[in-house]
Design a protein around this motif. Structure first.
Motif, PDB file in Angstrom:
ATOM      1  N   GLY A 192       0.806  -1.210   0.000  1.00  0.00           N
ATOM      2  CA  GLY A 192       0.000   0.000   0.000  1.00  0.00           C
ATOM      3  C   GLY A 192       0.847   1.271   0.000  1.00  0.00           C
ATOM      4  N   TYR A 193       0.387   2.255  -0.742  1.00  0.00           N
ATOM      5  CA  TYR A 193       1.088   3.537  -0.866  1.00  0.00           C
ATOM      6  C   TYR A 193       1.183   4.241   0.478  1.00  0.00           C
ATOM      7  CZ  TYR A 193       2.172   8.192  -2.796  1.00  0.00           C
ATOM      8  OH  TYR A 193       2.761   9.399  -3.095  1.00  0.00           O
ATOM      9  N   TYR A 194       0.092   4.228   1.234  1.00  0.00           N
ATOM     10  CA  TYR A 194       0.076   4.945   2.513  1.00  0.00           C
ATOM     11  C   TYR A 194       1.067   4.328   3.495  1.00  0.00           C
ATOM     12  CZ  TYR A 194      -1.541   6.859   6.954  1.00  0.00           C
ATOM     13  OH  TYR A 194      -1.588   7.474   8.178  1.00  0.00           O
ATOM     14  N   ARG A 195       1.038   3.005   3.652  1.00  0.00           N
ATOM     15  CA  ARG A 195       1.958   2.345   4.595  1.00  0.00           C
ATOM     16  C   ARG A 195       3.406   2.537   4.171  1.00  0.00           C
ATOM     17  NH1 ARG A 195       2.141  -1.570   8.611  1.00  0.00           N
ATOM     18  NH2 ARG A 195      -0.134  -1.688   8.632  1.00  0.00           N
ATOM     19  N   LEU A 196       3.681   2.428   2.896  1.00  0.00           N
ATOM     20  CA  LEU A 196       5.056   2.606   2.429  1.00  0.00           C
ATOM     21  C   LEU A 196       5.541   4.032   2.643  1.00  0.00           C
ATOM     22  CD1 LEU A 196       5.202   0.461  -0.835  1.00  0.00           C
ATOM     23  CD2 LEU A 196       6.526   0.142   1.257  1.00  0.00           C
ATOM     24  N   TYR A 225      11.058  -1.458   5.004  1.00  0.00           N
ATOM     25  CA  TYR A 225       9.803  -2.096   5.395  1.00  0.00           C
ATOM     26  C   TYR A 225      10.046  -3.546   5.825  1.00  0.00           C
ATOM     27  CZ  TYR A 225       5.353  -4.532   4.904  1.00  0.00           C
ATOM     28  OH  TYR A 225       4.254  -5.332   5.144  1.00  0.00           O
ATOM     29  N   TYR A 226      10.839  -4.293   5.063  1.00  0.00           N
ATOM     30  CA  TYR A 226      11.074  -5.703   5.393  1.00  0.00           C
ATOM     31  C   TYR A 226      12.008  -5.867   6.592  1.00  0.00           C
ATOM     32  CZ  TYR A 226       8.218  -7.636   1.728  1.00  0.00           C
ATOM     33  OH  TYR A 226       7.133  -7.985   0.959  1.00  0.00           O
ATOM     34  N   PHE A 227      12.825  -4.865   6.860  1.00  0.00           N
ATOM     35  CA  PHE A 227      13.597  -4.893   8.103  1.00  0.00           C
ATOM     36  C   PHE A 227      12.636  -4.848   9.289  1.00  0.00           C
ATOM     37  CE2 PHE A 227      15.600  -2.585  11.639  1.00  0.00           C
ATOM     38  CZ  PHE A 227      16.703  -3.386  11.876  1.00  0.00           C
ATOM     39  N   ASP A 228      11.685  -3.938   9.239  1.00  0.00           N
ATOM     40  CA  ASP A 228      10.646  -3.871  10.272  1.00  0.00           C
ATOM     41  C   ASP A 228       9.881  -5.187  10.363  1.00  0.00           C
ATOM     42  OD1 ASP A 228      11.011  -1.366  11.355  1.00  0.00           O
ATOM     43  OD2 ASP A 228       9.024  -0.619  10.831  1.00  0.00           O
ATOM     44  N   PHE A 229       9.542  -5.746   9.227  1.00  0.00           N
ATOM     45  CA  PHE A 229       8.802  -7.007   9.172  1.00  0.00           C
ATOM     46  C   PHE A 229       9.579  -8.121   9.874  1.00  0.00           C
ATOM     47  CE2 PHE A 229       7.698 -11.010   7.041  1.00  0.00           C
ATOM     48  CZ  PHE A 229       6.317 -10.987   7.103  1.00  0.00           C
ATOM     49  N   ASP A 230      10.871  -8.199   9.588  1.00  0.00           N
ATOM     50  CA  ASP A 230      11.715  -9.216  10.221  1.00  0.00           C
ATOM     51  C   ASP A 230      11.757  -9.029  11.736  1.00  0.00           C
ATOM     52  OD1 ASP A 230      12.305 -10.379   7.798  1.00  0.00           O
ATOM     53  OD2 ASP A 230      14.239  -9.381   7.562  1.00  0.00           O
ATOM     54  N   LEU A 231      11.890  -7.775  12.174  1.00  0.00           N
ATOM     55  CA  LEU A 231      11.964  -7.505  13.608  1.00  0.00           C
ATOM     56  C   LEU A 231      10.663  -7.858  14.317  1.00  0.00           C
ATOM     57  CD1 LEU A 231      14.715  -6.254  13.148  1.00  0.00           C
ATOM     58  CD2 LEU A 231      13.996  -4.281  14.518  1.00  0.00           C
ATOM     59  N   TYR A 238      11.322   1.002  13.178  1.00  0.00           N
ATOM     60  CA  TYR A 238      12.669   1.569  13.090  1.00  0.00           C
ATOM     61  C   TYR A 238      12.784   2.938  13.748  1.00  0.00           C
ATOM     62  CZ  TYR A 238      11.347   4.809   9.351  1.00  0.00           C
ATOM     63  OH  TYR A 238      10.766   5.830   8.631  1.00  0.00           O
ATOM     64  N   ASP A 239      11.679   3.714  13.779  1.00  0.00           N
ATOM     65  CA  ASP A 239      11.724   5.025  14.445  1.00  0.00           C
ATOM     66  C   ASP A 239      10.751   5.082  15.619  1.00  0.00           C
ATOM     67  OD1 ASP A 239       9.321   5.144  13.121  1.00  0.00           O
ATOM     68  OD2 ASP A 239       9.636   7.143  12.282  1.00  0.00           O
TER      69      ASP A 239
END
Length: 291
Positions: free
Chosen positions: A33-37, A71-77, A215-216
């Protein structure tokens, strides 16, 4: 106004973002999604970290892939942290039930006893709703029917309470000595210190469970000084929450800490773009040498 993925790509390109594989970008936009990205390409804006009066243009060299990697860094965490937070949650629930139930051996229903738990908390809407929900569980309902009683023992009911309600139950115990005894299981003399730490883990758990940006991350309550060490300016940052999380997990299982650290290092190893790594380190407060 809603826009098509083609319009979204044109907008990003007009703002200075490089999109090397438009077909893949469309796939990502329709998937995430554009908003989430937007939360993940925000740090690459020229006016970052300004949140008002932004011009939404991107720094030279910014690629669409940067946001995807972040985004995928967050997903992994999220996946990594939730696995081990569950270990802390279960251990804390077990510890609470064990110590309080053994303190009040003659009252298996101590969790609704105003001599044990503060009256205001017992009568609160949040706790009453939690009790009602727990009593709706098949195991608890079977207990009530079998024994023809209004309430089930603490070890059955509390098992079905949320992490947050379980922590609040601990906070509202009237016996300060008992709270200290439970806190000392996790290496802390002061129950207020333990409450701060366990609530930090709860907040991190909620961020992960609800898919929020990690991440933030900015905690609403600062982490207090304690046995996890001096956090300096990281008391509301992701790295601070991780250090507290790692400390509590370590009081339960050193092996699980090693597993989690290995998983976190692997997540960082997958970040091969220097620009993305800099954003993560800057916002999270992580120091790769102390993972």
């Amino acid at each position: 106004m809603a826009t098509t993925v083609e319009d979204q790509i044109d907008k990003l390109k007009s703002r200075g973002m490089t999109i090397e594989d438009e077909a893949k970008a469309k796939e990502n936009l329709l998937d995430i999604g554009y908003y989430r990205l937007g939360f993940y390409w925000f740090p690459f804006e020229n006016t970052y970290p300004r949140r008002v009066n932004r011009d939404h243009t991107y720094r030279e060299g910014t690629r669409f892939d940067y946001a995807i990697r972040l985004y995928y860094f967050d997903f992994d965490l999220r996946n990594l942290f939730l696995r081990y937070i569950s270990r802390i949650e279960i251990n804390f629930r077990t510890t609470l039930i064990y110590y309080v139930s053994n303190k009040y051996k003659n009252d298996p229903f101590w969790y609704i006893n105003q001599m044990v738990v503060k009256k205001d908390f017992i009568e609160s809407n949040v706790y009453q709703a939690a009790l009602k929900e727990a009593e709706g569980e098949s195991v608890v309902k079977a207990d009530l029917k079998l024994h023809n009683r209004r309430h089930a023992p603490a070890w059955k009911v509390i098992e079905y309470m949320s992490f947050g309600v379980t922590i609040s139950l601990f906070d509202n115990l009237k016996d300060g000595g008992l709270k200290k005894q439970i806190s000392m299981v996790y290496g802390m003399d002061a129950s207020s210190q333990f409450s701060n730490y366990i609530n930090t883990v709860r907040r991190l758990r909620n961020y992960c469970a609800h898919g929020k940006v990690l991440y933030d991350l900015n905690l609403p309550e600062a982490i207090s000084s304690g046995p996890a060490g001096n956090l300096g300016n990281r008391k509301t940052m992701l790295s601070g929450a991780y250090i507290v999380f790692k400390y509590l997990l370590g009081t339960i299982s050193k092996k699980r800490v090693d597993e989690m650290k290995s998983g976190l290092i692997s997540a960082f190893d997958r970040i091969t773009d220097k620009a993305v790594l800099e954003i993560i380190l800057q916002n999270s407060g992580f120091n790769l040498d102390e993972l």
